[in-house]
Write a protein that holds these residues in place. Structure first.
Motif, PDB file in Angstrom:
ATOM      1  N   ALA A 675      90.444 114.939  43.290  1.00  0.00           N
ATOM      2  CA  ALA A 675      89.761 115.910  42.440  1.00  0.00           C
ATOM      3  C   ALA A 675      90.771 116.808  41.756  1.00  0.00           C
ATOM      4  O   ALA A 675      91.940 116.889  42.152  1.00  0.00           O
ATOM      5  N   ALA A 676      90.312 117.497  40.703  1.00  0.00           N
ATOM      6  CA  ALA A 676      91.174 118.450  39.998  1.00  0.00           C
ATOM      7  C   ALA A 676      91.727 119.466  40.988  1.00  0.00           C
ATOM      8  O   ALA A 676      91.018 119.949  41.864  1.00  0.00           O
ATOM      9  N   GLY A 677      93.009 119.781  40.841  1.00  0.00           N
ATOM     10  CA  GLY A 677      93.657 120.718  41.740  1.00  0.00           C
ATOM     11  C   GLY A 677      94.208 120.094  43.001  1.00  0.00           C
ATOM     12  O   GLY A 677      94.727 120.795  43.875  1.00  0.00           O
ATOM     13  N   ALA A 678      94.106 118.775  43.115  1.00  0.00           N
ATOM     14  CA  ALA A 678      94.582 118.087  44.323  1.00  0.00           C
ATOM     15  C   ALA A 678      96.082 118.281  44.497  1.00  0.00           C
ATOM     16  O   ALA A 678      96.842 118.370  43.520  1.00  0.00           O
ATOM     17  N   THR A 679      96.505 118.350  45.745  1.00  0.00           N
ATOM     18  CA  THR A 679      97.934 118.455  46.068  1.00  0.00           C
ATOM     19  C   THR A 679      98.432 117.248  46.834  1.00  0.00           C
ATOM     20  O   THR A 679      99.640 117.089  47.027  1.00  0.00           O
ATOM     21  N   THR A 680      97.520 116.415  47.295  1.00  0.00           N
ATOM     22  CA  THR A 680      97.884 115.204  48.041  1.00  0.00           C
ATOM     23  C   THR A 680      97.515 113.980  47.221  1.00  0.00           C
ATOM     24  O   THR A 680      96.357 113.818  46.813  1.00  0.00           O
ATOM     25  N   PHE A 681      98.498 113.096  46.987  1.00  0.00           N
ATOM     26  CA  PHE A 681      98.297 111.887  46.200  1.00  0.00           C
ATOM     27  C   PHE A 681      98.801 110.697  47.026  1.00  0.00           C
ATOM     28  O   PHE A 681     100.011 110.501  47.135  1.00  0.00           O
ATOM     29  N   PRO A 682      97.908 109.910  47.622  1.00  0.00           N
ATOM     30  CA  PRO A 682      98.328 108.814  48.514  1.00  0.00           C
ATOM     31  C   PRO A 682      99.207 107.790  47.813  1.00  0.00           C
ATOM     32  O   PRO A 682      99.138 107.593  46.600  1.00  0.00           O
ATOM     33  N   GLU A 683     100.038 107.130  48.616  1.00  0.00           N
ATOM     34  CA  GLU A 683     100.927 106.067  48.115  1.00  0.00           C
ATOM     35  C   GLU A 683     100.144 104.760  48.035  1.00  0.00           C
ATOM     36  O   GLU A 683     100.091 103.998  48.997  1.00  0.00           O
ATOM     37  N   VAL A 684      99.522 104.491  46.915  1.00  0.00           N
ATOM     38  CA  VAL A 684      98.775 103.253  46.701  1.00  0.00           C
ATOM     39  C   VAL A 684      99.261 102.602  45.417  1.00  0.00           C
ATOM     40  O   VAL A 684      99.910 103.234  44.585  1.00  0.00           O
ATOM     41  N   MET A 685      98.937 101.324  45.272  1.00  0.00           N
ATOM     42  CA  MET A 685      99.337 100.568  44.096  1.00  0.00           C
ATOM     43  C   MET A 685      98.136 100.355  43.170  1.00  0.00           C
ATOM     44  O   MET A 685      96.985 100.411  43.620  1.00  0.00           O
ATOM     45  N   PRO A 686      98.368 100.083  41.889  1.00  0.00           N
ATOM     46  CA  PRO A 686      97.247  99.901  40.956  1.00  0.00           C
ATOM     47  C   PRO A 686      96.282  98.800  41.376  1.00  0.00           C
ATOM     48  O   PRO A 686      95.081  98.916  41.165  1.00  0.00           O
ATOM     49  N   TYR A 687      96.817  97.721  41.952  1.00  0.00           N
ATOM     50  CA  TYR A 687      95.973  96.599  42.347  1.00  0.00           C
ATOM     51  C   TYR A 687      95.364  96.814  43.725  1.00  0.00           C
ATOM     52  O   TYR A 687      94.624  95.975  44.230  1.00  0.00           O
ATOM     53  N   GLY A 688      95.705  97.938  44.398  1.00  0.00           N
ATOM     54  CA  GLY A 688      95.125  98.275  45.691  1.00  0.00           C
ATOM     55  C   GLY A 688      95.747  97.506  46.830  1.00  0.00           C
ATOM     56  O   GLY A 688      96.577  96.620  46.648  1.00  0.00           O
ATOM     57  N   GLY A 689      95.354  97.862  48.056  1.00  0.00           N
ATOM     58  CA  GLY A 689      95.760  97.118  49.243  1.00  0.00           C
ATOM     59  C   GLY A 689      97.243  97.197  49.526  1.00  0.00           C
ATOM     60  O   GLY A 689      97.944  98.134  49.143  1.00  0.00           O
TER      61      GLY A 689
END
Length: 812
Positions: A675-689
């Protein structure tokens, strides 16, 4: 004495039971005291080239001599043969090209080349790239000497879950099945050998148990190597007929009596009566083993034994009344060629496939009949499954069939008494090629002849031939009149033998219909049709264009932007910079201020070659106004700072993306949004998994342009670096990696180049932020290559060879 004999027999039976449980081929009968060594008469006196990696070398990593080596085992098994070995630990198929080239340069008169393709590279490569590299190895052999037989071994069971992910296992399984079922769809491979099943211990475990050393991969004690060579020889030359290699010393006869006259030399035993007793039991054991699994291999995918060399059975019930699958009538393009039924796939291959159907089955729906239901023209002579649907009329070609559950197999005579053909479907598959070459490339199998499956198998087969890469190298704006593109088209049709696969294409040279060579109308026309279809598939024009809608808010996303949940648009591809008025594209080392360009030239030349690019052209004048363009098939713009990126987006009627917008587009519609204002951005790839190294441009840590250029200190603003990155294959063209995307249709959001966003870091508001990571970064961590990465260490005016951008726009 009798008790000792019984003990020995029990021990021998236990050993044979263990060995016999995994042997797929006959056990050879030899005398006790003799080490059975299969001798294959068919390979006697042959000259072999053996190319491999760590499993194949003659010495282990510590420098210890490997004994027996694969070379020794092969020469012992083939009397009078010579084996030329060129192997290097850690070398996958891509690196093995240099080994093979060196081997062929010295020995062009080989009878066989054995390619022991290493599993190393499959960890970093996509399945398509790995397959392409193996096919290229085989092609190199045939181009050197077409009489050399090419033998490709399946990559062997590997190191296990501590070193390997399930995704990598799936890639290896898929490659092995494609190799064994259709030899990767190429005629360059003569023999595909399943050493994986022969070494897998226990079956279904994806490991090589008793055949491997402590690291579960390298079999330096010789056990695994013997299995590999035996399986290869049995596949290529059949089972051996003799086994007479004596490895111990015969018992000395009585003094004064010659070994021959004594009759003891051949027995090689301490006691003839004991030998006879043991041999009698041995012969019974051998007879039982030979009957059990003769000429069978264990299929690890289907968990069953099947006969070696015979593809898995596909059940097709004849005489079944089939119900036609409804096929939506697609809209026909300006070329008159209907779109594909298949969704997704590589747009370059999609355009090429549609071009094929212009000359093969048919390219459009006619009289309500789908192109996927077309039969070859002529008179039907046999239709055992009741598939014939009728003749087409009113300017439509040929016959048609009903139903899609299995190849129709309707026999058609072109002329009375002529040979019959069962060519069917949009690509005119023959029944034999469908079952043996194409259908194995789909998980749906040979019984599914649906339009989607017809498209899918051709797409995958062309990809295995490397056609996608040739087309991408030619670019998104291919000009059929350009000689360089005509060279590519000829390579595809002639060298890659696509014309032989579909004889109506250029260089098909089928019977009396002509070859349609480079100077023919068919050659020119097919290239022109492909170029037009490619523009349709890519949804772009042939040259850079700017959106017609002004402002940073759109009522609908332009064709070069993806719609993100009906909230905003994001550029599908990393941007280039053009002049807003003339649309002239800036060079890849362009920066907005001519003073900066001239200042770059004052950097110490280390080394002095190659020379610095000169500042020239209108792009370095004050009249050049930068505007952003998103399009496939071009190297993304670098050397941009935040001001340039903001200005270029604004001049295209767009704006920079926020980090949250950028991240949510990167993870795709089914990914973990923030969501807007997020401070945590998980390490994921565009294709997922799970990360598949190489699916995005994220595996070039060893291709750091400053190091390649030889700089003792890293000068990131050196204008030579962007060109060097392209030259060494570190940077790739936009959209080139077809797996690096998601359902939104955005490409390269992880890897390739870093991308500037509008956010400023809370740690320092004067700095800028760029995200996604570029090709030479570490893959993981906050500074890695993934959707959640970020770099915040540089001021807003910073620029270098690895920093690019893409734009966003709000949807009203």
């Amino acid at each position: 004495m009798k008790a000792k004999i019984i003990f020995f027999l029990v021990f021998l039976i236990l050993i044979i039971g263990l060995v016999g449980s995994v042997l797929a081929d006959p056990v050879l009968v030899g005398t006790v005291g003799v080490s059975p060594q299969g001798v294959h008469e068919g390979c006697a006196g042959k000259r072999f080239g053996l190319v491999g990696a760590s499993n194949t070398v003659d010495q282990d990593p510590q420098g210890n001599k490997v004994h027996p080596s694969m070379r020794e085992i092969l020469e012992q098994s083939c009397p009078g043969s010579t084996v030329f070995l060129n192997a290097m630990g850690g070398y996958g198929p891509q690196a093995q090209k240099s080994l093979l080239s060196s081997l062929l340069a010295q020995h062009s008169d080989l009878d066989y080349v054995i390619l022991d393709v290493s599993v190393n590279q499959i960890r970093e490569s996509s399945l398509e790239d790995y397959t392409e590299d193996v096919v290229e190895l085989a092609q190199m052999v045939k181009e050197k000497n077409p009489n050399i037989k090419v033998v490709v071994l399946t990559p062997t069971p590997f190191k296990g879950p501590n070193y390997w992910s399930q995704a990598q296992q799936d890639k290896q399984d898929a490659f092995n099945q494609n190799l064994l079922n259709n030899k990767l769809g190429t005629s360059f491979i003569d023999y595909a050998v399943d050493v994986y099943s022969a070494l897998e211990d226990p079956p279904g475990s994806d490991s090589c148990g008793r055949y491997c050393k402590g690291d579960n991969l390298h079999f330096y004690d010789g056990t695994g190597r013997k299995v590999v060579i035996k399986t290869m020889l049995d596949t290529v030359f059949g089972t051996p007929k003799t086994a007479t290699v004596v490895t111990n010393t015969p018992v000395s006869p009585t003094a004064g009596v010659s070994p021959i006259s004594s009759g003891l030399a051949a027995e090689n035993c301490l006691n003839k009566q004991r030998c006879d007793e043991i041999d009698e039991v041995w012969l019974k054991i051998v007879s039982w083993i030979n009957v059990a699994r003769k000429n069978h291999i264990w299929d690890t995918v289907r968990n069953e034994w099947r006969q070696k060399g015979v593809p898995p059975a596909v059940t097709v019930t004849p005489g079944v009344v089939v119900t036609p699958t409804p096929v939506p009538v697609p809209s026909v393009s300006a070329t008159g060629i209907a779109p594909l039924a298949m969704e997704g796939g590589d747009p370059y291959l999609r355009a090429f496939m549609r071009m094929i159907t212009k000359y093969e089955g048919t390219a459009k729906t006619c009289n309500g009949i789908s192109p996927y239901q077309i039969l070859v023209g002529g008179s039907v002579s046999s239709d055992p499954q009741g598939r014939y649907g009728g003749k087409l009329s009113g300017g439509c070609y040929g016959n048609y069939f009903n139903g899609f559950d299995g190849h129709p197999k309707v026999a058609v005579e072109w002329n009375p008494g002529s040979p019959t053909s069962n060519a069917a479907g949009r690509y005119q598959f023959l029944a034999s090629s469908w079952e043996n070459k194409y259908a194995p490339l789909s998980s749906k199998g040979a019984n599914d002849f649906s339009p989607q499956n017809q498209d899918e198998v051709v797409h995958n087969w062309l990809k295995n031939q490397g056609i996608d890469q040739l087309l991408r190298d030619a670019g998104a704006n291919s000009d059929p009149n350009d000689e360089s593109f005509r060279d590519v088209w000829q390579t595809i049709m002639e060298t890659k033998r696509i014309g032989k696969e579909w004889a109506s294409l250029p260089y098909g040279c089928y019977n009396a219909q002509g070859c349609y060579k480079r100077d023919s109308q068919r050659f020119r026309e097919s290239a022109e049709i492909y170029a037009q279809l490619l523009k349709e598939e890519l949804g772009v024009s042939s040259s850079p264009t700017l959106p017609s809608t002004g402002g940073a808010t759109f009522s609908a996303c332009p064709s070069d932007m993806a719609n993100i949940d009906d909230e905003y648009c994001v550029d599908k591809w990393e941007d280039i910079v053009v002049d807003k008025t003339t649309l002239q594209q800036a060079s890849y080392n362009w920066v907005s201020d001519p003073k900066l360009v001239n200042g770059q030239k004052l950097l110490p030349p280390n080394p002095p070659q190659p020379s610095y690019p000169e500042a020239s052209g209108t792009q370095f004048s004050s009249s050049f106004v930068p505007a952003a363009v998103s399009m496939p098939g071009v190297f993304p713009q670098t050397y941009v700072n935040r001001n340039i990126a903001e200005t270029a987006c604004a001049n295209a009627g767009k704006r920079l993306c926020t980090r949250v917008e950028w991240y949510n587009a990167c993870v795709g519609p089914t990914g973990q949004k923030v969501a807007a204002g997020a401070t945590t951005f998980p390490e994921v790839m565009p294709y997922g998994g799970t990360r598949e190294s190489g699916a995005c441009n994220d595996n070039k840590q060893n291709l750091h342009p400053p190091i390649i250029l030889g700089q003792s200190q890293v000068l990131t603003q050196d204008p030579r670096l962007a060109g060097k990155a392209q030259e060494i294959g570190a940077a790739v063209k936009t959209g080139e990696l077809s797996q690096c995307t998601n359902e939104y249709g955005v490409f390269d959001m992880a890897g390739n180049v870093d991308e500037i966003v509008s956010d400023t870091p809370v740690e320092n508001k004067n700095n800028m932020m760029f995200v996604g990571g570029y090709y030479s970064r570490a893959q993981t961590g906050i500074n890695g290559i993934h959707c959640g990465s970020r770099i915040i260490a540089h001021g807003a005016s910073y620029y270098d060879y690895s920093v690019g951008f893409r734009c966003c726009a709000t949807l009203s």
